[in-house]
Scaffold this motif. Sequence first.
Motif, PDB file in Angstrom:
ATOM      1  N   LEU A 362     -26.098  44.156  13.925  1.00 23.46           N
ATOM      2  CA  LEU A 362     -24.950  44.850  13.293  1.00 23.46           C
ATOM      3  C   LEU A 362     -25.302  45.331  11.860  1.00 23.46           C
ATOM      4  O   LEU A 362     -26.090  44.500  11.366  1.00 23.46           O
ATOM      5  CB  LEU A 362     -23.497  44.388  13.386  1.00 23.46           C
ATOM      6  N   ARG A 363     -24.421  46.252  11.188  1.00 24.45           N
ATOM      7  CA  ARG A 363     -24.555  46.449   9.795  1.00 24.45           C
ATOM      8  C   ARG A 363     -24.620  45.276   9.026  1.00 24.45           C
ATOM      9  O   ARG A 363     -25.100  45.415   7.939  1.00 24.45           O
ATOM     10  CB  ARG A 363     -24.044  47.764   9.355  1.00 24.45           C
ATOM     11  N   GLN A 390     -30.897  49.487  21.694  1.00 26.70           N
ATOM     12  CA  GLN A 390     -30.020  49.746  20.437  1.00 26.70           C
ATOM     13  C   GLN A 390     -30.929  50.820  19.373  1.00 26.70           C
ATOM     14  O   GLN A 390     -32.100  50.481  19.154  1.00 26.70           O
ATOM     15  CB  GLN A 390     -29.974  48.591  19.450  1.00 26.70           C
ATOM     16  N   GLU A 394     -25.350  51.401  14.266  1.00 23.90           N
ATOM     17  CA  GLU A 394     -24.282  52.031  14.977  1.00 23.90           C
ATOM     18  C   GLU A 394     -24.292  52.108  16.308  1.00 23.90           C
ATOM     19  O   GLU A 394     -23.191  52.586  17.016  1.00 23.90           O
ATOM     20  CB  GLU A 394     -23.749  52.937  14.187  1.00 23.90           C
ATOM     21  N   THR A 395     -25.317  52.527  16.980  1.00 21.74           N
ATOM     22  CA  THR A 395     -25.483  53.012  18.216  1.00 21.74           C
ATOM     23  C   THR A 395     -26.257  52.454  19.357  1.00 21.74           C
ATOM     24  O   THR A 395     -27.484  51.851  18.986  1.00 21.74           O
ATOM     25  CB  THR A 395     -26.016  54.592  18.325  1.00 21.74           C
ATOM     26  N   TYR A 425     -17.431  47.799  18.079  1.00 20.33           N
ATOM     27  CA  TYR A 425     -18.768  47.662  16.991  1.00 20.33           C
ATOM     28  C   TYR A 425     -19.875  48.451  17.246  1.00 20.33           C
ATOM     29  O   TYR A 425     -20.607  48.566  16.386  1.00 20.33           O
ATOM     30  CB  TYR A 425     -18.932  46.160  16.957  1.00 20.33           C
ATOM     31  N   LEU A 426     -19.912  48.998  18.504  1.00 17.68           N
ATOM     32  CA  LEU A 426     -21.390  49.968  18.592  1.00 17.68           C
ATOM     33  C   LEU A 426     -20.811  51.212  19.444  1.00 17.68           C
ATOM     34  O   LEU A 426     -19.831  51.267  20.208  1.00 17.68           O
ATOM     35  CB  LEU A 426     -22.493  49.207  19.331  1.00 17.68           C
ATOM     36  N   LYS A 427     -21.377  52.476  18.841  1.00 18.32           N
ATOM     37  CA  LYS A 427     -21.108  53.542  19.883  1.00 18.32           C
ATOM     38  C   LYS A 427     -22.030  53.607  20.816  1.00 18.32           C
ATOM     39  O   LYS A 427     -23.047  53.286  20.628  1.00 18.32           O
ATOM     40  CB  LYS A 427     -21.059  54.797  18.968  1.00 18.32           C
TER      41      LYS A 427
END
Length: 452
Positions: A362-363, A390, A394-395, A425-427
């Motif tokens: 994650l960021r 991944q 974000e994606t 937490y992710l698109k």
Amino acid sequence: MTGQAAILQSLLRQYDVSQWWTAEQLREAQFLQLSQLAEHAFRTVPFHAERLRDAGFVSGMQMTPQIWSRLPILTRDDVRDAEEKLRASSYPASFGGTNTASSGGSTGIPVRVLKTALDEIIWRSVHLRELEWNGVDPSLEIANLRGVGNHLEKMRKTPESFPGVFEDAGGVIMPDWGVPASLIWNTGSMGFLQPSEPLQTQAGFLIQRRPAYLIIRPSGLRLLLCYFREQGLIMDSLKSVWTMSESVDESLRELCREIFGCPIFNSYTANETGYIALQCPQGTNYHAVSESALVEVVDERGNACKPGEIGRVLVTPLHNYAMPLLRYQVGDEAEVGPPCSCGRGLSSLRRIVGRLDDYVTLRSGERRKADVLHYKISEIRAIREFQLVQTTLETIELRLVTSRALNEEENKVLEEVMKKSFGGYLKWSVLLVESLPRTQAGKLRQFLSEIG
Ligand SMILES: [Zn+2]
């Protein structure tokens, strides 16, 4: 002693002898077993008969290493697509009744394999061998945090069906280790707790029960060890931790020695084949269970790998006559080990490479297990393969190889799976592709990260 206990004891004592045979002696014994298995497959499974004939095998002959190496690899796709055709038209009645083992494995789509009661006895005997190799004292307590499905709930709801079971420290305590250990030893108790419980509950359970042994998956162990370290908790009753299903690296072994003060014993199994390898009692090599399975490691051209080389693992269970699997590719990669310094002739694997834990980043820098509901996705029969990639912080993309376009209902299932796995937490997006890339050794990775 019951009949089965006597059989298990006699198998164990045979293993005591055969483990010290030379590699050549073991190979010779394996080819005798392979000859019988090949003859059986030739007579009862036309699918195999054709392959065996093409490789140069003729009914009545001994199997040779040359013919064996010409036999095509049996892939998971083969087994899934030809499931019925791989079943033997008959097998010896003495092998007992059949049951089906199902496995999602690392490629996510389950395959189903028919086995007999004999396979179960072999599995039990190797499990006992594993316990002996781990140097267990059967009178002591085990904590089982591996996850036992709804078994725990059954014990809670119908305690009358489980004599001697009681609840303690948030878990359920069984008065013995259960079958097969309890068949041949007077064992201590076994405490169960679901791995989905918060780390605080898991730690409290261990501290209160003070078990001598812990059964847990490597990823769960790492979280638990970190929790003990961060909270400054002490666990000094453990003699060893037993892991399975995922890879164990040196950092996890070190962390376990540091926090729990004990070693990890890891085993390598697959539902379709049973036990594949056990950790050497004298080190961290793995020994193939050569008495019950032929374990090969081959490169992308199908040639046997040498010590130090990494390749695909092929397993031939030597006792499955209900649905013979000849050179079955389990979907893992392993590094071949040199002859082990312990002196056992059982072939050795240095490490299992293909079961690395897969995480999304994650960021915030946080890493989370890329935990997708494999079985939900694979229930959609049109999906042949899938891979999570991944693509940015974000994606995440779900790449699918399908045999046809998915319908509305199937798309809804996918949507649910992705939401449950990564929602918040992710698109995510779904991409249909022609094929999925393989590693050098021909393996499909379930998860890839394009983040540097
Ligand atoms: Zn060894």
